[in-house]
Design a protein around this motif. Structure first.
Motif: not given
Length: 331
Positions: A118-125, A150-155, A194-199
């Protein structure tokens, strides 16, 4: 129509075939396609009622992706495998979704290589609903992306937030990162970043860290972790449930007092067992790919396959993929 990777899993194709028959028996408008070796599949569904057989299609394939096959290599080389053909059916619109008990790495790789991200998602979960005391908790990832940036956890957190809003009907779901402690200084570099990105994201209700023992309490709505940690967590939980059930049975069998109290305890025991029954809730949705994919454990039998098929059908009927895509596009 839901495509089923009939050759995936430890008990294939028997479990998939029996699960498909059971699902079609429970839901009169359900149509499925069993993808795999027709010579093995046909005898396993031959005794199904005529109205059920009329809604089961067999798609013959000549190859199987084994549990020890390399994920991306097997997707590229085994083009006539049951998993690859079923994924192509979803890609081409010949199936609305896919259910598989096959190689997790191959499922994730195939989701990316065949269905696309999906656009905006680098890796699936892989996201699974984890039972807790107070509320269901969406846990992701449980095996699709083993090593995360970190970006994967954020997404993952963003997708979990959206999923909880759409399917759990929670206006502002609480999202936490799984960690070894709740203090801000705990965790490795990926978790802390990832925590900083989410904050910094006002659209996600990030509520800090959560420890593993708090999952059963239902301290939040969405818990995010890497696929390695999540997979270990979910398998440990399933093993613990099996242990509890085994010990309960042993107590009733070997001691008199539990037997005398059984008539009074039985309703409570049944309710408790239903809440932690992994055969009904132990299927995971592959989030982040352009298609509906439901994954169950390789050791799943017919009942778990049945409920996974019904879950895939529900996800499709509720336009799950479209709603998630629309929500991600608005971010």
């Amino acid at each position: 129509m839901i495509a089923i990777d009939a050759m995936g899993g430890d008990f294939a194709p028997k479990a998939a075939c029996e699960g498909a028959v059971e699902a079609c028996t429970k839901r009169s408008n359900l149509q499925v396609a069993l993808v795999g070796d027709s010579a093995q599949i046909e005898p396993l569904i031959a005794k199904a009622p005529a109205d059920v057989l009329g809604r089961i299609k067999i798609i013959h394939t000549s190859e199987v992706i084994q549990g020890d096959d390399h994920p991306s290599v097997s997707i590229r080389k085994k083009k006539d495998s049951s998993l690859v053909v079923a994924l192509r059916m979803v890609k081409e619109g010949r199936a609305d979704g896919l259910v598989t008990a096959g190689n997790t790495g191959a499922v994730a790789a195939g989701g990316v290589l065949i269905l696309g991200r999906l656009e905006g998602i680098d890796r699936p979960a892989l996201g699974i609903v984890y039972p807790s005391v107070s509320r269901p908790v969406l846990l992701l990832d449980v095996g699709a992306t083993v090593h995360c940036k970190p970006v994967n956890l954020y997404q993952f957190a963003a997708m979990g937030h959206i999923y909880a809003q759409i399917f759990e009907h929670i206006d502002n779901p609480e999202v936490k990162l799984l960690n070894i402690g709740t203090e801000d200084i705990k965790g490795d570099e990926a978790i802390l970043s990832a925590a900083e990105m989410l904050k910094a994201d006002d659209d996600i209700n990030y509520c800090g860290f959560v420890e593993a023992n708090e999952l059963s309490e239902g301290s939040c709505d969405v818990v995010v972790c890497d696929g390695f940690t999540g997979n270990v967590m979910i398998k440990f939980a399933e093993g613990l449930v099996d242990l509890i059930k085994t010990e309960f049975k042993k107590e009733f069998k070997e001691h008199l007092l539990p037997k005398l109290g059984l008539p009074f305890m039985l309703p409570a025991v049944k309710r408790f067992s239903a809440r932690i029954d992994w055969t009904k809730i132990g299927h995971a949705c592959l989030l982040g790919v352009n298609g509906t994919v439901i994954k169950v454990h390789g050791r799943s039998r017919k009942t778990q396959l049945c409920y996974a098929i019904l879950g895939a059908d529900d996800f499709v009927k509720r336009d799950g993929l479209v709603k998630i895509m629309e929500a991600i596009a608005k971010r």
